[in-house]
Structure formats: C-alpha cells, structure tokens
Design an enzyme around this catalytic site. Structure first.
Site, PDB file in Angstrom:
ATOM      1  N   ASP A 250       0.825  -1.205   0.000  1.00  0.00           N
ATOM      2  CA  ASP A 250       0.000   0.000   0.000  1.00  0.00           C
ATOM      3  C   ASP A 250       0.862   1.260   0.000  1.00  0.00           C
ATOM      4  O   ASP A 250       1.867   1.334   0.716  1.00  0.00           O
ATOM      5  CB  ASP A 250      -0.867  -0.031   1.279  1.00  0.00           C
ATOM      6  CG  ASP A 250      -1.851   1.103   1.356  1.00  0.00           C
ATOM      7  OD1 ASP A 250      -2.749   1.144   0.506  1.00  0.00           O
ATOM      8  OD2 ASP A 250      -1.735   1.950   2.266  1.00  0.00           O
ATOM      9  N   GLU A 310       1.387  -0.585  -5.082  1.00  0.00           N
ATOM     10  CA  GLU A 310       0.436   0.486  -5.402  1.00  0.00           C
ATOM     11  C   GLU A 310       1.273   1.667  -5.859  1.00  0.00           C
ATOM     12  O   GLU A 310       1.631   2.541  -5.074  1.00  0.00           O
ATOM     13  CB  GLU A 310      -0.421   0.876  -4.190  1.00  0.00           C
ATOM     14  CG  GLU A 310      -1.529   1.819  -4.617  1.00  0.00           C
ATOM     15  CD  GLU A 310      -2.134   2.672  -3.509  1.00  0.00           C
ATOM     16  OE1 GLU A 310      -3.161   3.311  -3.764  1.00  0.00           O
ATOM     17  OE2 GLU A 310      -1.572   2.718  -2.405  1.00  0.00           O
TER      18      GLU A 310
HETATM   19  C1  GLC Z   1      -4.089   3.274  -0.423  1.00  0.00           C
HETATM   20  C2  GLC Z   1      -5.355   2.446  -0.366  1.00  0.00           C
HETATM   21  C3  GLC Z   1      -6.482   3.328   0.069  1.00  0.00           C
HETATM   22  C4  GLC Z   1      -6.157   3.863   1.448  1.00  0.00           C
HETATM   23  C5  GLC Z   1      -4.802   4.560   1.465  1.00  0.00           C
HETATM   24  C6  GLC Z   1      -4.316   4.797   2.858  1.00  0.00           C
HETATM   25  O1  GLC Z   1      -4.144   4.263  -1.372  1.00  0.00           O
HETATM   26  O2  GLC Z   1      -5.593   1.849  -1.606  1.00  0.00           O
HETATM   27  O3  GLC Z   1      -7.710   2.673   0.072  1.00  0.00           O
HETATM   28  O4  GLC Z   1      -7.150   4.748   1.867  1.00  0.00           O
HETATM   29  O5  GLC Z   1      -3.804   3.795   0.837  1.00  0.00           O
HETATM   30  O6  GLC Z   1      -3.916   3.598   3.441  1.00  0.00           O
END
Ligand code: GLC
Length: 589
Positions: A250, A310
């Site tokens: 993440d 991500e």
């Molecule tokens: C990432 C996740 C998202 C979350 C953020 C904070 O972007 O995909 O859903 O709110 O991280 O953890």
C-alpha cells in the site's frame, strides 16, 4: 521488428536476473525450523520458470477482493473470510490464479482496514486466523494463491506501537513515528494530507505534532528507524510462513519524508478540501523508498513470493524505476495510469502501450480498484456500456502483461455513489462533500444474483447494492452466453491455451488508425494472435497490416468476435466497441 526482438531479448535477460538465489530455499527451511512455526503452510514452491524466463505471476490473472463487500457468511452485512472461501469454485471457474485481499487485519476501520492496529491477526469482523488458514488451504486445492495487502506507511492510532509512542517523549517507541514541535503555535510545515487538512496533528499529552499523510488516525511510521524496518519485515514474514504467496504494498511512495521538513512549493488553486494545492516534492517519492523495496524483495525471494506495488506514477519511466535497476525491487508495480485516461482513445492507449513496451519490464494492468471509479461507469457512454466493458476486458487481458481485476468488473458492476452526505461511509467523502464524495460508490456489495441484497448477505449490507444488480449478477450472466462474465471466462481461458498470449511479444498493427487499437501477440515459433478493438462509438472497417505477422496466404481462425465481421479480403467490420480476435495460421509463415 528487430527492435521488438531485441526488447524481448532484454526481457529474457532481465527476468533471469529474478531467479531466487540458490541458497534461498535452504535458508527458508532453516528459518522456519528456527521459528518452530507449526503453521508454516509454507513458502511457495520454488519458482519454476518457463522457456522465456517467466514465472507464475507473469501468466496469472489476479483478482482484487474488498472483503467487506464480497460475500457475507454470517449475515452481519459485512463480508468475511468464510464468505470468500465459499466462492472459490466461482473464482476458479472464472480462471483466477491469485486473489489479493485488501486489509483484513484488526482495525478500527476508520479507513476500512487501511488503519491496521495489529499486523499479525485477523479482524474478528472477518473471522479468525483459523478461517484464514482454511482459506489458504482450500484456495490451494482450487489452484488459487492468496496475496495479502501490507500497509507499511502507517499504522492505526490504536496500534500498540503508537499508543506507546505517544505516551511520553522518552518512550522507547517515540521515534517509531514522526514527532515534531510546532512552529509559532502552528504545525511544523505546510504539508497537507491527501485526505484533507494538515498532515500534522497536535497531541496534547506531549505537546508535539505527529505526522500522517492520510487520516489523523493513520500516523506515519518512521522508516528511518531500523527498529521499524525490522518490525515491519517480521510482520511480512509472519504471513509468508502461513502460506501467503505475496503482498500488495500500500501507498509505497509516501514512506519517507524530508528530514528537514522543508515546505512544499504551492501550486495554483485549492484541493477538494479547500487547502492550497502543493507540489509534494518533500513528502512523496523520496529515493529512500527504493531501499525499502529492495529489502522487502530480498525477504520475498526467501519465500518465492511476489510483490505488487500500489505505484502511482506520472509516467512510464517512473514506473520502470519500481522494478529496480537490477530487477531487485517489485516484480509487479501496478500501472495505474490507464485508470486516469480521460477517455477511451486508440491513439492514447497505443502510445502508452508502446512506451511500456519500450521500457522493458512486465506490465501489470489495472482498470479499476477500491479507490477508483469503476471502469464500467468511467468508460461507459450510457448506450454501449456492456460492449465497452467487454472491449476493455479484451484489451487488458490480451496485452502482454498481467491483469489485476477488481471484483465485479467481470459482471459489469457500476458505481453506486451516495446521493446525500449523511449516507456517506468513507470519511474522505464526509469531509470533502460535495467536491469529494469518497469511495463508497466503487465498494458496493458483489452482485451474486437478483434476490434481495444481490445474494451478498442475509442482513442489511454495509453499503447499498448498485441498481444494476437485477441484470448484472453472476447467476443471470452465467446463464447468458453473451454476457460480460462469459466473455471474461472465454478470454481468460484463451490466455491459458494460446502460447502467443502467454509469452508472445507485442506487435503494433495499423499504428495510425484513430479509432481501432490493433495488435498481434506472437510467440517464438511465429504463431500469432491478432486483436482488433474498436475504441470508438461509430462502426469502423479496417484492413489489418497482417504482413507484419503472417504470410500473405495465411488463414485466420476466429477466436472471439463480438460485434465484428471478417471478410475474405482480410478486412474487418467492427460495430461500436467491437472486438475481433483471431489466430493466424503459423504453417504458412
Ligand atoms: C491506499 C489504499 C487506500 C487507502 C490509502 C491509505 O491508497 O488503496 O484505500 O485509503 O492507501 O492507506
């Protein structure tokens, strides 16, 4: 032609560099023995590569599950692990090889699981560790691997590490988070949170501010502290030992901040929360991020695991950096750029694909997820929505790379956005309403059938089911041979059965066509699959430049044709968003 061959050559070499080191297996065994872990459902089998140097994840179809919304086994309106386990037959039949489950760890659920209060347990709302072990074991019998979501940037403010850290300035865990004095009664600098307001919150007990890139309930860990690094890698190890095949990482670009806390330069205008726009040069994408990626990769290699990032990037060059200079970072940095294209456009997509191909690396395609409006709604025109969903499926499933689906994409689930502020669950939407409505719309319950609550739950679902559930659901689409679901099944099966789609290089066809995206995938033996996708809302006729991939007399065997007619003279008529996929006969090459 030559260029592509050369690129393919580079790729083979690159992928070979990914071979887990010889001693890895042995070290893993030693490690497991030392830990005396009974549940070592174990590390993944040592990666077997195919002739092209590819590993399982290069050919896999991944499927993202938002556990709150997938399947509810106990009628509390929130999905759970047993629910996921009960749907493994469905997933296997769809052709999915691995599921990525967004965070299911204990959490106060401020950010619906992305605020983790214990990295080594399961939130009771989703079940127990025993349920998790059962899921891993049953998934294995369905040939499905489990990928968990790891949140390295921040914990919940209820995590014991943060509770200790905030208890006093001298607590040994104080430096596990980022604490600073304010400036003239104000936060230490001008950084603003992506979820609205300052990134700094004053803690009255110690009179200092702590830093949070996201909500105040998500304090950032201090990755400059080696104890934090060790503790976090240990959490990953915990899950590897339980049989997890990898992680989706993440928000990796926010791991580090400038130690001097320099103010970010301001940009014109205000963000959706009414704060000045900033160029986030001092709290995002700092080079140190790559050190962490390398450390995580080293650990992943011990378990033959895969890391998916991500990775929000501005361009392909930035994305390339996440593979690592020596391919020693993420095997699968997600290409999230496609999700930001303003519209379907053959030239735009072609240009992007060419850039990806030129950059090397194995692309990872995503067309929507739990943070992004569903592709069905985003790309739909209100007239050809189902056909557009099918065309998008053919595009990201047939290109060279690994697709990551989002649950419900395969049945054409639409966004169901809240209409009133009081209905919003996502705090981001409550804070930013109406400019920012939050992400509830793309997180609605999976549509299994046309009964009450779409068969998701016997209780009241935590979010309302989207209106199209009566027509777009698994049961009715299974019965309809022309459904979006059956097209996905067919195309996923083709990925498995056609060597050109598994391994083949990408060859652009009709590169100047303003409406039709056409390409071939060709394997090393010269077998080709050709793909023509009408990305426009008007009928098109194309004559494909097949001379690039097949002899003049070669015959094409149609594999998929939806809204397409092929003529003897090799021209193809495509309805709006029509799809044509065929195999070129290699014997005539
Ligand atoms: C990432 C996740 C998202 C979350 C953020 C904070 O972007 O995909 O859903 O709110 O991280 O953890």
């Amino acid at each position: 032609m030559t260029k592509i061959w050369v690129l393919a050559g580079i790729l083979v070499i690159d992928m070979c560099a990914l071979t887990p080191r010889g001693g890895a297996q042995q070290k893993r065994k030693k490690d497991a023995a030392a830990a005396g872990q009974k549940q070592d459902a174990g590390a993944q089998p040592k990666g077997t590569k195919d002739a092209a140097g590819h590993e399982w994840f290069n050919h896999a179809v991944f499927y993202e599950i938002y556990p709150r919304s997938f399947a509810d086994s106990n009628g509390d309106g929130v999905g759970d692990l047993k629910g996921i386990t009960s749907k493994l037959d469905y997933l296997q039949h769809l052709g999915v090889d691995a599921i990525w489950i967004t965070p299911c760890f204990p959490s106060p659920q401020v950010d619906f699981g992305y605020d983790v209060s214990d990295y080594e347990a399961i939130d009771p709302m989703y079940g127990t560790l025993a349920d998790f072990d059962e899921l891993v074991a049953k998934a294995k019998t369905h040939k499905i691997k489990i990928i968990l979501d790891f949140v390295p940037n921040h914990t919940s403010d209820q995590h014991k590490w943060f509770l200790e850290s905030k208890s006093s300035k001298t607590n040994p865990k104080r430096d596990w988070y980022i604490w600073r004095d304010g400036k003239d009664g104000k936060p230490p600098n001008n950084w603003t949170s992506t979820f609205g307001g300052s990134t700094w919150t004053l803690d009255p007990t110690t009179g200092q501010y702590y830093y949070h890139y996201f909500y105040a309930q998500q304090p950032d860990l201090n990755w400059r502290n080696p104890e934090v690094q060790k503790a976090m890698l240990d959490c990953m190890r915990f899950w590897y030992k339980r049989g997890v095949a990898g992680f989706r990482l993440d928000a990796v670009d926010t791991l580090y901040e400038d130690p001097d806390l320099k103010d970010n330069p301001l940009l014109p205008g205000l963000d959706k929360f009414g704060f000045p726009n900033e160029h986030e040069i001092y709290n995002k994408k700092l080079p140190e991020v790559h050190d962490v990626m390398r450390a995580m990769r080293k650990l992943a290699d011990e378990y033959n695991a895969v890391l998916i990032g991500e990775t929000w990037t501005a361009n392909v060059a930035e994305l390339r950096d996440y593979y690592g200079e020596k391919n020693d970072e993420l095997q699968m940095p997600m290409d999230l750029m496609l999700t930001q294209f303003p519209k379907l456009s053959a030239p735009l997509f072609r240009e992007h694909i060419t850039a990806l191909e030129d950059a090397g690396g194995w692309p990872v395609f995503v067309i929507s997820n739990h943070d992004i409006r569903r592709s069905y709604t985003r790309w739909g025109d209100g007239k050809n929505d189902d056909q557009i969903a099918k065309m998008a499926a053919a595009m990201y499933m047939l290109l060279r790379g690994t697709p990551i689906m989002y649950y419900g994409e395969e049945i054409g689930m639409e966004n169901n956005d809240p209409k009133r502020k009081e209905d919003v669950q996502d705090p981001q939407g409550r804070r930013g309403w109406p400019a920012e409505i939050g992400r509830d719309g793309e997180r609605t319950p999976m549509q299994w059938n046309d009964s009450a609550n779409a068969g998701f739950s016997t209780g009241k679902p935590w979010l309302p089911v989207a209106p199209n559930f009566s027509t777009h659901n698994v049961a009715s689409e299974t019965a309809d041979p022309n459904s979006i679901l059956n097209l996905y099944r067919k195309i996923i099966a083709l990925r498995a059965s056609e060597p050109a789609l598994r391994e083949g290089k990408y060859i652009e066809l009709n590169g100047h066509d303003p409406n039709v995206l056409a390409f071939a995938r060709q394997d090393i033996g010269g077998n080709s699959v050709i793909v023509a996708l009408n990305m426009s809302d008007s009928a098109q006729s194309v004559k494909l430049e097949l001379g690039k991939v097949a002899a003049p007399s070669a015959k094409a065997t149609t594999l998929v044709s939806v809204g397409a007619t092929a003529s003897e003279d090799r021209s193809i008529s495509l309805d709006p968003y029509g799809i044509y996929v065929a195999k070129a006969d290699s014997r005539l090459r």
